[in-house]
Write a protein that holds these residues in place. Structure first.
Motif, short mmCIF file in Angstrom:
data_model
loop_
_atom_site.label_atom_id
_atom_site.label_comp_id
_atom_site.label_asym_id
_atom_site.label_seq_id
_atom_site.Cartn_x
_atom_site.Cartn_y
_atom_site.Cartn_z
N VAL A 1 -7.20 -23.27 -23.35
CA VAL A 1 -6.45 -23.68 -22.15
C VAL A 1 -7.14 -23.19 -20.89
O VAL A 1 -7.26 -23.94 -19.91
N LEU A 2 -7.60 -21.96 -20.89
CA LEU A 2 -8.31 -21.45 -19.71
C LEU A 2 -9.59 -22.23 -19.44
O LEU A 2 -9.90 -22.53 -18.28
N ALA A 3 -10.32 -22.56 -20.48
CA ALA A 3 -11.55 -23.32 -20.30
C ALA A 3 -11.25 -24.71 -19.76
O ALA A 3 -11.98 -25.23 -18.91
N GLN A 4 -10.18 -25.31 -20.23
CA GLN A 4 -9.83 -26.66 -19.78
C GLN A 4 -9.30 -26.65 -18.34
O GLN A 4 -9.68 -27.49 -17.54
N THR A 5 -8.44 -25.71 -18.01
CA THR A 5 -7.83 -25.70 -16.68
C THR A 5 -8.82 -25.27 -15.60
O THR A 5 -8.71 -25.71 -14.46
N THR A 6 -9.75 -24.41 -15.92
CA THR A 6 -10.72 -23.98 -14.92
C THR A 6 -11.92 -24.90 -14.86
O THR A 6 -12.77 -24.75 -13.98
N GLY A 7 -12.02 -25.84 -15.77
CA GLY A 7 -13.14 -26.77 -15.76
C GLY A 7 -14.40 -26.22 -16.40
O GLY A 7 -15.46 -26.82 -16.29
N LEU A 8 -14.30 -25.10 -17.08
CA LEU A 8 -15.49 -24.51 -17.70
C LEU A 8 -16.00 -25.33 -18.87
O LEU A 8 -17.15 -25.23 -19.25
N SER A 9 -15.12 -26.14 -19.46
CA SER A 9 -15.53 -26.89 -20.64
C SER A 9 -16.30 -28.16 -20.30
O SER A 9 -16.90 -28.76 -21.16
N GLU B 1 -21.79 -25.79 -14.31
CA GLU B 1 -21.60 -24.46 -13.74
C GLU B 1 -20.82 -23.57 -14.70
O GLU B 1 -20.96 -22.36 -14.69
N GLY B 2 -19.99 -24.19 -15.52
CA GLY B 2 -19.20 -23.43 -16.48
C GLY B 2 -20.07 -22.71 -17.48
O GLY B 2 -19.75 -21.61 -17.90
N GLN B 3 -21.17 -23.32 -17.87
CA GLN B 3 -22.06 -22.67 -18.83
C GLN B 3 -22.66 -21.40 -18.24
O GLN B 3 -22.80 -20.40 -18.93
N THR B 4 -22.99 -21.44 -16.96
CA THR B 4 -23.52 -20.25 -16.30
C THR B 4 -22.46 -19.17 -16.21
O THR B 4 -22.72 -17.99 -16.47
N THR B 5 -21.23 -19.57 -15.89
CA THR B 5 -20.14 -18.62 -15.79
C THR B 5 -19.86 -17.98 -17.14
O THR B 5 -19.66 -16.77 -17.24
N GLY C 1 -20.23 -14.12 -18.22
CA GLY C 1 -19.08 -13.45 -18.83
C GLY C 1 -19.48 -12.76 -20.12
O GLY C 1 -19.03 -11.64 -20.41
N GLN C 2 -20.33 -13.40 -20.91
CA GLN C 2 -20.81 -12.79 -22.15
C GLN C 2 -21.66 -11.56 -21.87
O GLN C 2 -21.56 -10.56 -22.58
N VAL C 3 -22.47 -11.62 -20.83
CA VAL C 3 -23.31 -10.47 -20.47
C VAL C 3 -22.43 -9.29 -20.05
O VAL C 3 -22.62 -8.15 -20.49
N LEU D 1 -19.85 -4.11 -21.34
CA LEU D 1 -18.62 -3.33 -21.50
C LEU D 1 -18.54 -2.75 -22.91
O LEU D 1 -18.18 -1.58 -23.08
N LEU D 2 -18.90 -3.53 -23.91
CA LEU D 2 -18.89 -3.03 -25.28
C LEU D 2 -19.92 -1.91 -25.48
O LEU D 2 -19.66 -0.94 -26.20
N VAL D 3 -21.08 -2.02 -24.85
CA VAL D 3 -22.09 -0.97 -24.95
C VAL D 3 -21.58 0.33 -24.32
O VAL D 3 -21.74 1.42 -24.88
N VAL D 4 -20.93 0.23 -23.17
CA VAL D 4 -20.37 1.41 -22.51
C VAL D 4 -19.29 2.05 -23.38
O VAL D 4 -19.24 3.28 -23.54
N MET D 5 -18.42 1.23 -23.97
CA MET D 5 -17.37 1.77 -24.83
C MET D 5 -17.97 2.44 -26.07
O MET D 5 -17.48 3.49 -26.50
#
Length: 117
Positions: free
Chosen positions: A58-66, A70-74, A78-80, A85-89
């Motif tokens: 739903v978030l991907a559809q409503t924000t147009g990321l899908s 530009e969504g692919q870059t975002t 986000g994955q980076v 964050l996982l490395v810091v934890m």
């Protein structure tokens, strides 16, 4: 459509064979009310995964990321950020481990398994 399955399948397999849920199931089966507790856990686990998947869709559809390039870059950024964050934890958990020869405390969730109803 098949490309999406190809990208998501490794993540799904990773979630399916992750050691924490398997450990919890094994420990739950050793509790006095194993059948009821394990059934409730299974329902909660599946519903949780479905809700997270639906929320992401739903978030991907409503924000147009899908649909946008530009969504692919975002998503990539986000994955980076999520990876960092996982490395810091992981680093914090590594630094807070008990010293050699010192016994570690039992996690609260693990000791609570005996009191499940």
């Amino acid at each position: 459509m098949l490309a999406v399955f190809g990208e998501v399948l490794p993540l799904a397999v990773g979630v399916g064979i992750s050691p924490l849920p398997i450990l919890v199931v094994i420990l739950m089966l050793l509790t006095p009310r194993a059948k009821a507790v394990a059934s409730a856990y299974l329902v909660g686990w599946v519903l949780g995964l479905v809700l997270v998947g639906l929320l992401a869709a739903v978030l991907a559809q409503t924000t147009g990321l899908s649909t946008q390039d530009e969504g692919q870059t975002t998503v990539a950024w986000g994955q980076v950020v999520f990876g960092l964050l996982l490395v810091v934890m992981a680093w914090q958990q590594w630094r807070s481990r008990p010293a050699p020869g010192e016994e570690s405390a039992l996690p609260g969730w693990l000791s609570a398994l005996d009191r499940f109803t």
